[in-house]
Structure formats: C-alpha cells, structure tokens
Design an enzyme around this catalytic site. Sequence first.
Site, PDB file in Angstrom:
ATOM      1  N   LYS A 143       0.809  -1.211   0.000  1.00 42.26           N
ATOM      2  CA  LYS A 143       0.000   0.000   0.000  1.00 42.26           C
ATOM      3  C   LYS A 143       0.848   1.269   0.000  1.00 42.26           C
ATOM      4  CE  LYS A 143      -3.956  -2.078   2.380  1.00 42.26           C
ATOM      5  NZ  LYS A 143      -4.822  -2.029   3.589  1.00 42.26           N
ATOM      6  N   GLU A 144       2.154   1.093  -0.192  1.00 46.72           N
ATOM      7  CA  GLU A 144       3.029   2.263  -0.229  1.00 46.72           C
ATOM      8  C   GLU A 144       3.771   2.312  -1.562  1.00 46.72           C
ATOM      9  OE1 GLU A 144       4.975   3.251   3.497  1.00 46.72           O
ATOM     10  OE2 GLU A 144       3.761   1.729   4.493  1.00 46.72           O
ATOM     11  N   MET A 145       5.073   2.104  -1.552  1.00 49.24           N
ATOM     12  CA  MET A 145       5.824   2.243  -2.796  1.00 49.24           C
ATOM     13  C   MET A 145       5.710   0.998  -3.675  1.00 49.24           C
ATOM     14  SD  MET A 145       8.876   4.357  -0.941  1.00 49.24           S
ATOM     15  CE  MET A 145       9.749   5.123  -2.305  1.00 49.24           C
ATOM     16  N   GLY A 202       5.759  -0.904   5.487  1.00 41.28           N
ATOM     17  CA  GLY A 202       4.918   0.057   6.146  1.00 41.28           C
ATOM     18  C   GLY A 202       5.611   1.333   6.540  1.00 41.28           C
ATOM     19  N   ARG A 203       4.916   2.457   6.325  1.00 40.47           N
ATOM     20  CA  ARG A 203       5.452   3.743   6.744  1.00 40.47           C
ATOM     21  C   ARG A 203       5.054   4.033   8.177  1.00 40.47           C
ATOM     22  NH1 ARG A 203       1.251   5.283   3.387  1.00 40.47           N
ATOM     23  NH2 ARG A 203       2.621   5.613   1.618  1.00 40.47           N
TER      24      ARG A 203
END
Length: 345
Positions: free
Chosen positions: A122-124, A343-344
């Site tokens: 869900k990020e990069m 995850g960020r």
Amino acid sequence: MELSSTPPSNIDPAALRARFTALPQNSDPADQVQLARINLGRQLYFDKRLSRESNQSCNSCHQLTNYGVDNKQYSPGSMPGAIDTPRNTPTVYNAAFQLSQFWDGRAVNLIAQAHGPLVAPKEMALHNLQEAVDIVARVPGYAPEFRQAFPGQQDPVNIENITASIAAFEQGLITPSPWDRYLQGDTAALTPAQKKGLKLYLADGCDTCHAGRDMGGISYQRLGDVYRWGNKSDPGREKVTHSATDFMFFKVPTLRNIAKTGPYFHDGSVPTLTDAIHLMADFQAGQTISDSDAASIAAFLGSMTGTLPASYIAAPAEPPSGSQSAGQSEGNKTSSIRESSGGRS
C-alpha cells in the site's frame, strides 16, 4: 516539580532539564564520506522512481516542507486506489531520537525503517528489495555518488547502502524550537500563554510519557490506560511481539511540531489538537479538563513547532535515468514476492 502560583512566571530551565533535553543544532559533518552519504540519501528520499508506478517517494507522504507529514488520515500509495490503512503517517522529523520506528516499534532504527515502505503493497509497492537496487543501478548518475559515499566497496549499489544513505539524511531532520531555547536558559523564548500551558502540562502529568529529547518516542504505552479506547481494531504492538499483554500498546508519539502534524493518534481519527488533549486527559489520566486548560496546553505545545532546515531539505536535481524505466525492471517481470517488513507507520 514544584510549580509557581503565578501562571505566567518562569519555571527554572535547569529544573526542567531533569525531565527534558534540548535538541542539538543540525550541521554538516566534517567527515566527507558521511556528508556524501547524507547527500546521496537526500537524492534517494526524493526519488519517485523507487516506487512501482514511479509516482511516489519518501517525500510524498513525509513531506519535508510540511513538517514531515501529509495531514491525511491515511496516505495514498503508489498503486491506484491503494490507501495505507489503518495507521496515520508519523512525522519523520526528529525520528532519530526515538527508541524505535513505526507506531508499533517493529523497526529498531532508521535503517531498518527505510526497508519497509519500499516493498509495502500500500506504499511504494516494489516487488522486492532487489528491485530497488536494480532501479538505482540503472540510473547512471547514481554510480559516482555511491562510490563517493561508500569508498572501497567493489559494488556499492546494494540495499544496505541505499537504506543507510536514506537514514543518514533522516538523522539530520532536526527542528529546534522556542521550547529548546527555553530549556537552554532563554526564559523569554516562551510567551506568557505558553508558560501557563507548561505549568498545566506538568500538573496534569503529561510529562509522564511525553518527556526526553523528543517529547515522546521513548516508551510504549497502552492507548486507553484508565478507560478502554473505543476502536480496538488495531492491536498495536501485539502484532510485533505476539504477546497479549501488548494489546493496544503503541509507541508514544513525539509532541515536537505536533501543532502542524494532525490528524492525531495512530489511526488519524482526531482532527484537532485540543480534541486530542481532551481525549488523552480522559482516557490516559482519568481527568476531565476544561476547554480553557486544553487551549493553554495546546499553546505550550505550539512552542515545540520548530524551524524547518530549508537548505537541508531542498529537493535536489534528479539524476537522469538510463534507457529502461523503473516500470520495466527485471524485478517487475520476474517476481511477485514481497518482503514482509513493510509500512510507513
């Protein structure tokens, strides 16, 4: 700590230093290798090619001109429709002073943290960490920068050096504020309203968790310590330790720049700082505080809004790509395996 009966009067900075520590000033290191790593890390931090669709960089969510956040409840990812639920993006500023990274503390330091977002779906959303290496290796301008930052290595373009460079840059993201000047002895650095808020902050026990250099980030605490928190869908640190005793424990967030980094809490569910103060007093301390006192505490927290290091965070020119784009990488063609540390938040 004994408080004066006159709200605007000064609390001795020397006494405060028993609980709080001023931030250092950021300055370029004398070591030229370390300086090269910082400069390389800055390039990588802003490079959108390190994402599946070449549309997202670290700065997309941790916006350095916006106190390290995007002010969204949940941040969008590289892939269309991807939203990084269920956690709010924390600020990257002053993160180097915290005991761990992410809300649940699953990364022990900034280097470990830098691995995660690269491959988080869900990020990069890269397929794997090797894909990040392949992307960087295809950018001709990066080769001399890696050699300068990691001299003596036969093949310096590797994931360890990529994440170490990003972390080296992030370690310099420091925002000294009026609060730091006060701690250093300048009692005129805070306004009378902020001094009144400081007294309430101490009297209400906020410094039990939010203390130290980063005004937080030095312990894990249960959200809803006195009264149970309503939304328990995110188990917090329990996902890391697999221990039921860590259910609903989260890393205590920093209060530095807190007036600029809403919405608040791990799920970004609270839009205003005064609402967050009321909730913390209630659920963590079992206290009901007035709107006036909440506003005074918020005024004090505003003294922790620091100065952004404008030259340090200036976006660098992007090294030109080679003939093959990130979306055509061998990693995209051959692998759908994802690393699991992502995850960020």
